[in-house]
Design an enzyme around this catalytic site. Structure first.
Site, PDB file in Angstrom:
ATOM      1  CE  LYS A 243      -0.584  -0.910   4.875  1.00  0.00           C
ATOM      2  NZ  LYS A 243      -0.988  -1.113   6.455  1.00  0.00           N
TER       3      LYS A 243
ATOM      4  CE1 TYR B 254      11.969  31.427   3.448  1.00  0.00           C
ATOM      5  CE2 TYR B 254      12.376  28.984   2.719  1.00  0.00           C
ATOM      6  CZ  TYR B 254      12.010  30.246   2.398  1.00  0.00           C
ATOM      7  OH  TYR B 254      10.743  30.679   1.779  1.00  0.00           O
TER       8      TYR B 254
HETATM    9  C1  LIG Z   1       0.103  -1.761   7.201  1.00  0.00           C
HETATM   10  C2  LIG Z   1      -0.514  -3.602   6.834  1.00  0.00           C
HETATM   11  C3  LIG Z   1       0.089  -4.218   7.204  1.00  0.00           C
HETATM   12  C4  LIG Z   1       1.942  -4.454   7.486  1.00  0.00           C
HETATM   13  O1  LIG Z   1       2.217  -3.867   8.331  1.00  0.00           O
HETATM   14  P1  LIG Z   1       4.085  -3.404   8.981  1.00  0.00           P
HETATM   15  O2  LIG Z   1       3.865  -3.204  10.358  1.00  0.00           O
HETATM   16  O3  LIG Z   1       4.845  -2.496   7.423  1.00  0.00           O
HETATM   17  O4  LIG Z   1       4.452  -4.690   8.853  1.00  0.00           O
HETATM   18  C5  LIG Z   1      -0.504  -5.793   7.639  1.00  0.00           C
HETATM   19  N1  LIG Z   1      -1.775  -5.651   7.713  1.00  0.00           N
HETATM   20  C6  LIG Z   1      -2.713  -4.498   7.649  1.00  0.00           C
HETATM   21  C7  LIG Z   1      -3.778  -4.771   7.866  1.00  0.00           C
HETATM   22  C8  LIG Z   1      -1.998  -3.243   7.307  1.00  0.00           C
HETATM   23  O5  LIG Z   1      -2.642  -2.838   7.086  1.00  0.00           O
END
Ligand SMILES: *Cc1c(COP(=O)(O)O)cnc(C)c1O
Length: 347
Positions: free
Chosen positions: A37, A248
């Site tokens: 994702k 800045y």
């Molecule tokens: C993002 C996510 C993962 C991966 O989690 P990490 O902590 O990045 O390993 C796994 N399961 C779900 C449901 C997630 O939303």
């Protein structure tokens, strides 16, 4: 975008694959998927999927149908799960896609049963995080009778705290549901969850962070390799005399003559202002600290008399664990903030 932007991410295919293999090996015989994702946590989902598929990964997780569509051609025959499920607005796209929704609510279950009774889907059970998912009671109520569940899953709230009591509570609740609800596979552990041991791995693990070099728990420090490195091009080098100031707010004002490299990296590239006073460039005769504040598109680096010049590339430290500690940003924020202006160069 220009073919030669002044900012690049050097990405290691070997490290990504080594991390996945290690996480798979730590998964106690379970299959090991990949959370891709947010564009593969900022590294570029399409390339990540290509590399991990070649290594044998067959299960990918995205948040939305737009993300599923964006990676569609990269996944081939691998499974894709859409974690945010199937809203009414998603149904046309979901039915036209080979990806599976992760059904999170009773309404989603009803919608999927009505529209696609024969098609496999995934189901999320909330076992105590109180984020997405059916309650344990809902899952046990018969609501899921007749649903073709490919992956039954839950998500841990505190897996990065190895001793947190909620881990045991969630694991036990998920095991109880998994014994009552029929599914082809069960899945509980994210990156940190894998480190909790065999009880947590079930049939499939879902690491994200650690694939990309994040240190989910200290025990992973020795095994997980960094995947992404930032290099910013020097656009200008200037000499600064005592009494002059940089940037800045004029917050940097050296008490000795020095040289400042202005490099192409800023908070719009995810290099947030929290790095001021903390961040540094790596170079053979470095490290060289940031001078003053981070601008939207630029940083200033105090390079002293180093042999660095306009047009040179400056490696910017982005050690995820140390940067997280120094800035207060999470390793997840450090990765997913990286943005669209980097040339992503896989090596
Ligand atoms: C993002 C996510 C993962 C991966 O989690 P990490 O902590 O990045 O390993 C796994 N399961 C779900 C449901 C997630 O939303």
């Amino acid at each position: 975008m220009s073919d030669d932007p002044p900012l690049r991410l050097i990405l290691s295919k070997e490290a990504l694959i080594a991390n996945w293999r290690w996480l798979k090996q730590q998964s106690h015989g379970a299959d090991c998927g990949a959370a891709v994702k947010a564009d593969g946590y900022g590294l570029g989902a399409e390339a990540v999927i290509g590399h991990l598929r070649a290594a044998g990964c067959r299960d990918f997780f995205v948040a939305t149908w737009a993300e599923a569509a964006a990676i569609g051609h990269a996944t081939g025959d691998a499974g894709v799960s859409v974690l945010h499920g199937a809203r009414a607005e998603d149904m046309a796209q979901a039915l036209a896609s080979s990806a599976r929704p992760v059904l999170n609510t009773a309404a989603m279950v009803a919608r999927w049963k009505a529209a696609a009774p024969d098609r496999p889907c995934d189901v999320m059970i909330d076992t105590g995080m109180n984020r997405l998912g059916l309650s344990v009671a809902e899952a046990m109520s018969g609501l899921l009778d007749g649903v073709r569940i490919e992956t039954l899953m839950s998500h841990l709230a505190c897996a990065d705290e190895t001793e947190h009591p909620l881990n045991i509570v969630q694991c036990a609740a998920f095991r109880a549901v998994s014994q009552m609800v029929s599914a082809r596979r069960c899945s509980l552990a994210n990156s940190a969850g894998i480190a909790l041991g065999s009880d947590y791995c079930f049939g499939l693990t879902r690491p994200g962070l650690a694939l990309y070099g994040g240190i989910a728990v200290p025990a992973m420090r020795a095994a997980i390799r960094p995947v992404a490195a930032i290099e910013a091009q020097i656009l200008q080098v200037r000499a600064i005399a005592p009494g002059q100031s940089v940037g800045y707010g004029a917050t940097f004002s050296p008490d000795r003559p020095t040289r400042i490299a202005i490099a192409n990296l800023g908070y719009a590239d995810g290099y947030l202002r929290a790095f001021a006073g903390k961040g540094f460039a790596r170079a053979p005769d470095g490290p060289f600290p940031l001078a003053g504040r981070v601008s939207m598109d630029l940083i200033a680096v105090d390079i002293g008399s180093a042999d660095l010049h306009e047009g040179d590339w400056l490696p910017i430290d982005y050690d995820l664990e140390q940067s997280s500690r120094a800035t207060g940003l999470s390793q997840y924020e450090l990765l997913t903030g990286l943005g669209g202006r980097y040339q992503r160069m896989w090596k």
